[in-house]
Design a protein around this motif. Structure first.
Motif, PDB file in Angstrom:
ATOM      1  N   HIS A 254      -5.826 -21.920  19.478  1.00  0.00           N
ATOM      2  CA  HIS A 254      -6.198 -23.303  19.215  1.00  0.00           C
ATOM      3  C   HIS A 254      -7.471 -23.625  19.992  1.00  0.00           C
ATOM      4  O   HIS A 254      -8.014 -22.787  20.695  1.00  0.00           O
TER       5      HIS A 254
ATOM      6  N   VAL B  13     -11.964 -27.868  29.826  1.00  0.00           N
ATOM      7  CA  VAL B  13     -10.654 -27.608  30.424  1.00  0.00           C
ATOM      8  C   VAL B  13     -10.747 -26.450  31.415  1.00  0.00           C
ATOM      9  O   VAL B  13     -11.433 -25.453  31.187  1.00  0.00           O
TER      10      VAL B  13
ATOM     11  N   GLY C 279      -7.862 -31.154  32.200  1.00  0.00           N
ATOM     12  CA  GLY C 279      -8.782 -31.487  31.111  1.00  0.00           C
ATOM     13  C   GLY C 279      -9.726 -32.618  31.459  1.00  0.00           C
ATOM     14  O   GLY C 279      -9.342 -33.585  32.127  1.00  0.00           O
TER      15      GLY C 279
ATOM     16  N   ASP D 173      -9.515 -27.142  22.146  1.00  0.00           N
ATOM     17  CA  ASP D 173      -9.429 -28.503  22.668  1.00  0.00           C
ATOM     18  C   ASP D 173     -10.783 -29.184  22.520  1.00  0.00           C
ATOM     19  O   ASP D 173     -11.828 -28.518  22.542  1.00  0.00           O
ATOM     20  N   SER D 174     -10.764 -30.498  22.397  1.00  0.00           N
ATOM     21  CA  SER D 174     -12.005 -31.261  22.246  1.00  0.00           C
ATOM     22  C   SER D 174     -12.496 -31.796  23.581  1.00  0.00           C
ATOM     23  O   SER D 174     -13.077 -32.871  23.646  1.00  0.00           O
ATOM     24  N   TYR D 175     -12.245 -31.068  24.645  1.00  0.00           N
ATOM     25  CA  TYR D 175     -12.731 -31.469  25.963  1.00  0.00           C
ATOM     26  C   TYR D 175     -12.886 -30.236  26.848  1.00  0.00           C
ATOM     27  O   TYR D 175     -12.419 -29.149  26.511  1.00  0.00           O
TER      28      TYR D 175
ATOM     29  N   SER E  35      -3.289 -26.937  33.297  1.00  0.00           N
ATOM     30  CA  SER E  35      -4.461 -27.223  32.466  1.00  0.00           C
ATOM     31  C   SER E  35      -5.051 -28.561  32.898  1.00  0.00           C
ATOM     32  O   SER E  35      -4.428 -29.606  32.720  1.00  0.00           O
TER      33      SER E  35
END
Length: 243
Positions: A27, A33, A102, A29-31, A100
């Motif tokens: 997957h 991390v 973020g 992530d939109s940030y 995690s």
């Protein structure tokens, strides 16, 4: 340990546990991390994924065609940084725990949606309502009037003519806690006691405002300096808290 990045960017901390072979699946992530390995080992595969197609048969956003470019095994104390939209897949090698951390990277549409809505809440009531006075009889009644388009442009121009409205809205949004965060009443502060900010609180400031958990106040002078110190340090000793 992560405050070399402004607090305004901190989004969340997620702690995940997995048994041997466990993982979420490939997957992105939109940030930004940071993946910190707290316990056990986890094998990470990652890559700059161009094909972001998602599998439609799963309840979570798993990439349909994952193409990793690199692979690492993280052991306790190791950490891996991933930029936004950098595809990754972590598989536990034995029982493991990963933290995690973020940092949000707001997209334009997200900023526009959140900030414009909040600016509207701060605008004063305007008695100059839109009306059709002087407009010819409509021959195309379903057509949106050009005068209404202009009225909208005037409203947006008025809203953005006060930059502090946008600054205030931005600070309130950035300091708003997650929906699942709640607070319980604590002990009242007494003179002579130190003051410590609740770790669930989000406290920020700019040149004109102080923000705490989605609310804002104007602050200047000695009051602002004291509140800025509390936000930066997370606490005030007894002497400072009495200033």
């Amino acid at each position: 340990k992560f405050r070399f990045v402004p607090d305004a960017r901190l989004d969340d901390l997620i702690i995940s546990w997995a048994s041997d072979g466990g993982g979420v699946g490939p997957h992105f992530d939109s940030y930004d991390v940071f993946l910190f390995q707290a316990q056990g080992r986890r094998r990470w595969r990652m890559g700059r994924q161009e094909d972001l197609a998602i599998r439609p048969d799963l309840p979570v956003k798993i990439l349909r065609r994952f193409k990793p470019e690199a692979e690492f095994v993280l052991e306790p104390g190791d950490m891996l940084y991933l930029p936004p939209r950098y595809a990754h897949d972590g598989i536990a090698e034995g029982e493991c725990m990963t933290w995690s951390i973020g940092f949000r990277s707001p997209q334009r549409h997200e900023l526009a949606r959140e900030i414009l809505g909040r600016i509207g809440d701060h605008l004063p009531d305007d008695e100059r309502l839109y009306g059709d006075a002087g407009q010819p009889v409509a021959t195309q009644p379903a057509r949106v009037p050009e005068r209404l388009h202009q009225h909208l442009a005037d409203v947006l121009q008025q809203a953005m003519a006060q930059p502090r409205h946008a600054q205030r809205a931005l600070g309130e949004w950035l300091s708003e806690p997650k929906a699942q965060v709640w607070f319980e009443p604590g002990q009242a502060w007494r003179k002579g006691k130190s003051l410590r900010l609740d770790r669930r609180s989000r406290m920020l400031y700019d040149a004109h405002h102080v923000f705490l958990n989605g609310e804002s106040w104007r602050a200047s002078g000695a009051d602002a300096r004291l509140l800025h110190r509390l936000a930066d340090q997370g606490h005030l000793d007894a002497q400072r808290s009495e200033e």
